[in-house]
Every structure is written in C-alpha cells, then in structure tokens.
Design a protein around this motif. Structure first.
Motif, PDB file in Angstrom:
ATOM      1  N   GLU A   1      45.727  36.114  -6.584  1.00 46.28           N
ATOM      2  CA  GLU A   1      45.883  34.813  -7.226  1.00 46.28           C
ATOM      3  C   GLU A   1      44.549  34.059  -7.243  1.00 46.28           C
ATOM      4  O   GLU A   1      44.163  33.472  -8.261  1.00 46.28           O
ATOM      5  CB  GLU A   1      46.949  33.999  -6.490  1.00 46.28           C
ATOM      6  CG  GLU A   1      47.372  32.727  -7.186  1.00 46.28           C
ATOM      7  CD  GLU A   1      48.192  32.956  -8.447  1.00 46.28           C
ATOM      8  OE1 GLU A   1      48.352  31.986  -9.214  1.00 46.28           O
ATOM      9  OE2 GLU A   1      48.676  34.098  -8.671  1.00 46.28           O
ATOM     10  N   PHE A   2      43.828  34.107  -6.122  1.00 44.35           N
ATOM     11  CA  PHE A   2      42.575  33.369  -6.040  1.00 44.35           C
ATOM     12  C   PHE A   2      41.528  33.916  -7.011  1.00 44.35           C
ATOM     13  O   PHE A   2      40.935  33.155  -7.782  1.00 44.35           O
ATOM     14  CB  PHE A   2      42.006  33.397  -4.617  1.00 44.35           C
ATOM     15  CG  PHE A   2      40.685  32.694  -4.538  1.00 44.35           C
ATOM     16  CD1 PHE A   2      40.630  31.313  -4.463  1.00 44.35           C
ATOM     17  CD2 PHE A   2      39.489  33.400  -4.611  1.00 44.35           C
ATOM     18  CE1 PHE A   2      39.403  30.651  -4.446  1.00 44.35           C
ATOM     19  CE2 PHE A   2      38.272  32.753  -4.591  1.00 44.35           C
ATOM     20  CZ  PHE A   2      38.226  31.370  -4.508  1.00 44.35           C
ATOM     21  N   VAL A   3      41.291  35.215  -6.977  1.00 47.39           N
ATOM     22  CA  VAL A   3      40.202  35.750  -7.810  1.00 47.39           C
ATOM     23  C   VAL A   3      40.529  35.630  -9.291  1.00 47.39           C
ATOM     24  O   VAL A   3      39.627  35.452 -10.119  1.00 47.39           O
ATOM     25  CB  VAL A   3      39.844  37.210  -7.443  1.00 47.39           C
ATOM     26  CG1 VAL A   3      39.332  37.295  -6.012  1.00 47.39           C
ATOM     27  CG2 VAL A   3      40.990  38.171  -7.675  1.00 47.39           C
TER      28      VAL A   3
ATOM     29  N   LEU B   1      49.926  39.155  -8.532  1.00 47.28           N
ATOM     30  CA  LEU B   1      49.864  37.734  -8.861  1.00 47.28           C
ATOM     31  C   LEU B   1      51.154  37.024  -8.469  1.00 47.28           C
ATOM     32  O   LEU B   1      52.239  37.602  -8.511  1.00 47.28           O
ATOM     33  CB  LEU B   1      49.583  37.559 -10.354  1.00 47.28           C
ATOM     34  CG  LEU B   1      48.192  38.041 -10.797  1.00 47.28           C
ATOM     35  CD1 LEU B   1      48.096  38.051 -12.318  1.00 47.28           C
ATOM     36  CD2 LEU B   1      47.094  37.177 -10.188  1.00 47.28           C
ATOM     37  N   ILE B   2      51.010  35.753  -8.095  1.00 40.36           N
ATOM     38  CA  ILE B   2      52.083  35.003  -7.452  1.00 40.36           C
ATOM     39  C   ILE B   2      52.925  34.230  -8.474  1.00 40.36           C
ATOM     40  O   ILE B   2      52.396  33.630  -9.403  1.00 40.36           O
ATOM     41  CB  ILE B   2      51.479  34.030  -6.415  1.00 40.36           C
ATOM     42  CG1 ILE B   2      50.878  34.825  -5.239  1.00 40.36           C
ATOM     43  CG2 ILE B   2      52.518  33.034  -5.904  1.00 40.36           C
ATOM     44  CD1 ILE B   2      50.102  33.976  -4.248  1.00 40.36           C
ATOM     45  N   GLY B   3      54.260  34.259  -8.268  1.00 42.74           N
ATOM     46  CA  GLY B   3      55.154  33.444  -9.077  1.00 42.74           C
ATOM     47  C   GLY B   3      56.429  34.171  -9.462  1.00 42.74           C
ATOM     48  O   GLY B   3      56.493  35.403  -9.425  1.00 42.74           O
ATOM     49  N   ASP B   4      57.434  33.401  -9.848  1.00 43.65           N
ATOM     50  CA  ASP B   4      58.668  33.987 -10.334  1.00 43.65           C
ATOM     51  C   ASP B   4      58.457  34.671 -11.686  1.00 43.65           C
ATOM     52  O   ASP B   4      59.273  35.472 -12.132  1.00 43.65           O
ATOM     53  CB  ASP B   4      59.761  32.919 -10.448  1.00 43.65           C
ATOM     54  CG  ASP B   4      59.309  31.706 -11.250  1.00 43.65           C
ATOM     55  OD1 ASP B   4      58.169  31.241 -11.056  1.00 43.65           O
ATOM     56  OD2 ASP B   4      60.112  31.211 -12.065  1.00 43.65           O
ATOM     57  N   LYS B   5      57.351  34.337 -12.325  1.00 46.03           N
ATOM     58  CA  LYS B   5      56.887  35.005 -13.537  1.00 46.03           C
ATOM     59  C   LYS B   5      55.367  34.875 -13.534  1.00 46.03           C
ATOM     60  O   LYS B   5      54.781  34.250 -12.651  1.00 46.03           O
ATOM     61  CB  LYS B   5      57.477  34.356 -14.786  1.00 46.03           C
ATOM     62  CG  LYS B   5      57.079  32.888 -14.951  1.00 46.03           C
ATOM     63  CD  LYS B   5      57.572  32.304 -16.261  1.00 46.03           C
ATOM     64  CE  LYS B   5      57.037  30.880 -16.442  1.00 46.03           C
ATOM     65  NZ  LYS B   5      57.291  30.364 -17.801  1.00 46.03           N
TER      66      LYS B   5
ATOM     67  N   THR C   1      49.930  42.520 -13.021  1.00 46.45           N
ATOM     68  CA  THR C   1      48.668  42.042 -12.466  1.00 46.45           C
ATOM     69  C   THR C   1      47.504  42.832 -13.040  1.00 46.45           C
ATOM     70  O   THR C   1      46.475  42.258 -13.428  1.00 46.45           O
ATOM     71  CB  THR C   1      48.701  42.157 -10.926  1.00 46.45           C
ATOM     72  OG1 THR C   1      49.783  41.354 -10.431  1.00 46.45           O
ATOM     73  CG2 THR C   1      47.389  41.689 -10.308  1.00 46.45           C
ATOM     74  N   GLN C   2      47.670  44.132 -13.112  1.00 46.76           N
ATOM     75  CA  GLN C   2      46.641  44.980 -13.712  1.00 46.76           C
ATOM     76  C   GLN C   2      46.348  44.551 -15.148  1.00 46.76           C
ATOM     77  O   GLN C   2      45.176  44.416 -15.547  1.00 46.76           O
ATOM     78  CB  GLN C   2      47.090  46.447 -13.693  1.00 46.76           C
ATOM     79  CG  GLN C   2      46.099  47.395 -14.359  1.00 46.76           C
ATOM     80  CD  GLN C   2      46.613  48.826 -14.420  1.00 46.76           C
ATOM     81  OE1 GLN C   2      47.813  49.088 -14.226  1.00 46.76           O
ATOM     82  NE2 GLN C   2      45.724  49.775 -14.670  1.00 46.76           N
ATOM     83  N   LYS C   3      47.394  44.298 -15.902  1.00 54.94           N
ATOM     84  CA  LYS C   3      47.237  43.933 -17.310  1.00 54.94           C
ATOM     85  C   LYS C   3      46.463  42.624 -17.464  1.00 54.94           C
ATOM     86  O   LYS C   3      45.543  42.517 -18.292  1.00 54.94           O
ATOM     87  CB  LYS C   3      48.616  43.822 -17.966  1.00 54.94           C
ATOM     88  CG  LYS C   3      48.579  43.572 -19.472  1.00 54.94           C
ATOM     89  CD  LYS C   3      49.991  43.575 -20.052  1.00 54.94           C
ATOM     90  CE  LYS C   3      49.969  43.324 -21.551  1.00 54.94           C
ATOM     91  NZ  LYS C   3      51.351  43.300 -22.110  1.00 54.94           N
ATOM     92  N   ILE C   4      46.823  41.618 -16.659  1.00 55.61           N
ATOM     93  CA  ILE C   4      46.139  40.318 -16.726  1.00 55.61           C
ATOM     94  C   ILE C   4      44.668  40.474 -16.344  1.00 55.61           C
ATOM     95  O   ILE C   4      43.760  39.966 -17.028  1.00 55.61           O
ATOM     96  CB  ILE C   4      46.818  39.291 -15.806  1.00 55.61           C
ATOM     97  CG1 ILE C   4      48.188  38.882 -16.364  1.00 55.61           C
ATOM     98  CG2 ILE C   4      45.929  38.063 -15.602  1.00 55.61           C
ATOM     99  CD1 ILE C   4      48.149  37.933 -17.529  1.00 55.61           C
TER     100      ILE C   4
END
Length: 206
Positions: free
Chosen positions: A111-113, A130-134, A168-171
């Motif tokens: 999330e930070f980076v 990555l953090i979150g319900d989505k 996360t990889q995609k983002i």
C-alpha cells in the motif's frame, strides 16, 4: 496511533550504500523481521524495521473497508513515510532504498509504495497485496520506473487471496513496476526458502 519505534541493523546509514525497510506481520515484531535480512543479499545495507504498537499495524483484515482500519492504517503509512524521508535526508537516493514485508507488513508495504511510487531499489512482498475491500485505484500515484517487485504467496492462503495478489500485480505493472509473482500450492502461511532465493535473484541483484 502508532508510536515511532524504529529498530535498526546492518551497517550504519553513514557507511551504507543502500537501505532496506522491513515491516513485520500481525503479532510479529521488528527484531524478528530484521533477522530476515540474514538470508537476503543485504551485506552493504542499513536496515530499518518499524515496530507496530501492540504488534499490529491495523486491527482488521486487510480486505476490510479501509475506514474500519483507521486511524491505525494511516498512522502506519505515516510512520513509513517519515522513515523514508529521514533516510533520504541522510543522502540515500530512492533507487537505493528497498522495501520488504511479511503478511500484514507486506500489505502495508504494498500500500505504501504504490501510494508513493517512484524508482526504488526494489520491493519484496512475502504474502501480501493492496489494502481494501476492493482496489481503490485513485489512491495510487507515481511511477515505479522499472522498480523490481517480487510477490510470493500460497494458494490457498488463510489471509491473502491469490486474486488480490494478481490485482496488486496488475496495478503495480500499470505504474511501470517489473513485477514477478510466485504462487505456491498448499504452502503454509510462512516464507519459504524458494521465496528467499527468488527475492535475491530478482530484487537484491545489484
């Protein structure tokens, strides 16, 4: 709110050419995650590991709505941001700053980076995303400029779904990170030797 408590290891920052910031998992501690560096190619690194208050970065699952994990989530991100700024103030360039974390710490690292993307030395996420319900893509800014990222995770994992690892990889790839993912069938919620070796091959290479 988290109290600033940074445990250090490795070389003194005045003598180091690189820095590794490590974030421990839920119920873990900074001293324990620092020992991980013994297995990584970090001989010339100064090591920094923030200690979460009560050994937990945020109270609920990383898949909960972010508001439920406040103010702890924002406080944890702020601890890392201030540490990063202190490291840079010591003359260490961002491309010589590395990040790593396990489980809850890997999620906070991701999330930070991704909220503060730039050309870092590298990022290692041992079971995290990555953090979150989505995915809240509006939170993510910057350009990784080819930063190498390694993500290892189990399938299934009790805490981190493979789907979130792939999201996360995609983002991160959309922000120009060079992401390598390894998924291990039926691997316990731990860090495997193969993940250590891949982190050294893909991230701690210079």
């Amino acid at each position: 709110m988290h109290t600033k408590n940074i445990i250090t290891g490795g070389k003194k920052i005045s003598e180091a050419s690189k820095v590794l910031i490590l974030l421990h998992g839920r119920g873990g501690n900074a001293q324990n995650i620092l020992s991980l560096a013994n297995d990584l190619k970090t001989t010339d690194f100064a090591l920094f590991a923030p200690q979460a208050t009560n050994n937990t970065w945020y109270p609920y699952s990383f898949l909960a709505p972010p508001s439920q994990n406040e103010p702890w989530l924002s406080s944890g991100l702020d601890i890392v941001y201030k540490l990063l700024e202190e490291v840079k103030a010591e003359g260490i360039a961002s491309e010589d700053i590395y990040f790593g974390g396990f489980s809850q710490g890997a999620c906070l690292t991701a999330e930070f980076v991704t909220r503060n993307a730039e050309k870092f030395g590298g990022v290692v996420l041992f079971t995290g995303g990555l953090i979150g319900d989505k995915i809240y893509s509006e939170n993510y800014n910057g350009n990784f400029n080819g930063t190498p990222v390694f993500i290892g995770s189990g399938n299934p994992d009790a805490h981190v779904p493979v789907e979130r690892v792939k999201e996360t990889q995609k983002i991160m790839e959309s922000m120009n990170a060079k992401v390598n993912v390894a998924i291990y069938d039926n691997r316990p919620h731990t860090i495997s030797q193969d993940e250590i070796e891949k982190a050294n091959q893909l991230v701690f290479t210079k």
